[in-house]
Design a protein around this motif. Structure first.
Motif: not given
Ligand code: GUN
Ligand code: FE
Length: 433
Positions: A229-230, A268, A270, A289, A293-294, A299, A302
């Motif tokens: 994710e990050n 996620h 990503v 996906h 939030s991303n 983050s 993606a």
């Protein structure tokens, strides 16, 4: 048993596949015991006399599937969004989740969440609860009563968390999970199902993942977690699992990463590497996906369009409270928006998601995790959302596809006038039913 047959009349929009949206104007969708019998221009002779729920001039879409969200985080959605993932977990998510040790708090908070989810365009969802068994049962009881179809996970976390939100060790975490599975099977739910939920690799020791894998095989449960994710999170996973080739490999090492025996949703993706993408494709891992939030947690973006076009399973998630909106219509709009920024700023070779692609992700893409759901084609379980766009007036009459686009961008829950799950009306703001 008598078959429960009725027809829905209205203008239907649904995906045939990831590239084609089908529009059927003022047609009849026949529902036979919760299953679609297909859409007809006129009511066929063999169905004459059945009840017709008349939504002429309304748009009717398949129920949307939220493939990833955290129910306990609904209380603080839209706040504390200046941090990245790991700091945000420590500052916002963990302190709030700890409150669910109190059943009274869980009851109040989950009552609000489940009522709002019921009124939303979502008909099915994969939901994280907290590590507390009692609160998770409270959530599942409330969800069962909504009529929505959900998979709900008691969260596992036995390391790298504050002491106020951490299970003592792997065996107490696994024992609590078994106790929870036992409690669930005693409830005989019709709509609500357990899903194993190791929070993410940093929160789960190897010993815990071994025990969860045993539970998975014993009870044949699906699995949900977070993946790539990050950047800070991924770096940490490398430190924690030096022998893993990539993040997803750390789950796969414990047989918790897809394949036939273990349906898996990973939120996620990503920063998934080529090897990780190849393994997800090979083992049928679902990607949730979560564009809003991303964005909120900085983050990244993606490459969801790539995943979809390369034949991976991709659905959309709100990831409440990384995402602040519970609306899966909004998630469709967000997925398209961030894919445009990615195309412009990151990778001009990956064209932005189209409306049919993003709509597909929110319907069949995530729906197939639940079986045959997300479409109106014959044989699909009939989940439907009836949308009234009369609050979005136009000086000229608009074609259905344009009306759908406007609803995706502009609607709120007041535009939803009826919702069906498996052919059952779970709420109605009309007098029809
Ligand atoms: N990774 C581990 N826990 C969480 C969570 O609660 N939200 C998000 N977005 N990512 C996570
Ligand atoms: Fe999440």
């Amino acid at each position: 048993m008598l078959n429960n047959i009725f027809a829905l009349k209205g203008t239907f929009c649904y995906s045939k596949d990831s590239q084609n949206l089908i529009i059927r104007e003022n047609a009849y969708l026949i529902c036979n015991n919760g299953i679609s019998e297909g859409i007809y221009e006129e009511l066929p002779a063999c169905f004459q006399g059945i009840q017709v729920i008349d939504h002429t001039n309304k748009l009717i879409i398949p129920g949307l599937i939220d493939l990833h969200l955290h129910a306990p985080q609904y209380t603080f959605r839209g706040t504390g969004m200046d941090l990245e993932l790991l700091d945000w977990l420590n500052t916002s998510a963990f302190p709030e989740e700890a409150r669910y040790a109190e059943s009274d708090y869980a009851q109040k908070a989950y009552q609000i969440f489940t009522e709002d989810l019921k009124q939303s365009p979502t008909t099915r969802a994969c939901i994280f609860a907290t590590l507390h068994t009692d609160a998770t049962m409270i959530l599942m009881d409330l969800l069962e009563d909504t009529g929505l179809k959900t998979m709900v996970g008691k969260v596992n976390m036995d390391r790298n968390a504050p002491s106020y939100l951490m299970e003592q060790n792997a065996s107490t975490s696994a024992a609590a999970t078994r106790q929870w599975i036992d409690a669930v099977s005693g409830r005989h739910y019709q709509n609500t199902f357990p899903i194993l939920t190791p929070r993410f690799i940093p929160s789960c020791s190897d010993e815990l993942l071994i025990l969860l894998s045993e539970i998975q095989q014993e009870f044949h449960l699906p699995v949900q977690s977070h993946l790539s994710e990050n950047p800070g999170e991924i770096h940490w996973v490398k430190e924690l699992c030096p022998d893993s080739l990539f993040y997803g490999d750390a789950y796969d090492h414990f047989n918790l990463f897809g394949r036939d025996h273990c349906p898996t949703v990973m939120a996620h993706c990503v920063y998934s590497t080529e090897e990780e993408i190849a393994l997800m494709k090979k083992q049928g891992v679902y990607i949730a996906h979560c564009p809003q939030s991303n964005t909120n947690l900085s983050s990244g973006i993606a490459p969801a369009a790539r995943y979809l076009r390369e034949g991976l399973h991709v659905g959309l998630g709100t990831d409440i409270a990384g995402g602040f909106s519970l609306s899966m219509l909004r998630a469709i709009a967000d997925a398209i928006q961030v894919s445009k920024l990615r195309w412009r700023l990151v990778d001009p070779s990956l064209k932005a998601l189209t409306l049919p692609e993003a709509f597909y992700m929110a319907t069949i893409g995530g729906g197939s995790f639940f079986g045959k759901t997300g479409s109106f084609e014959k044989g699909y379980e009939l989940d439907a959302v009836v949308l009234d766009d009369s609050s979005l007036p136009s000086p000229r009459s608009l074609p259905p596809l344009t009306r759908l686009e406007r609803l995706i961008s502009l609607s709120d829950s007041s535009n939803i006038i009826q919702k069906f799950v498996c052919g059952n009306s779970i709420f109605s703001n009309t007098e029809d039913r």
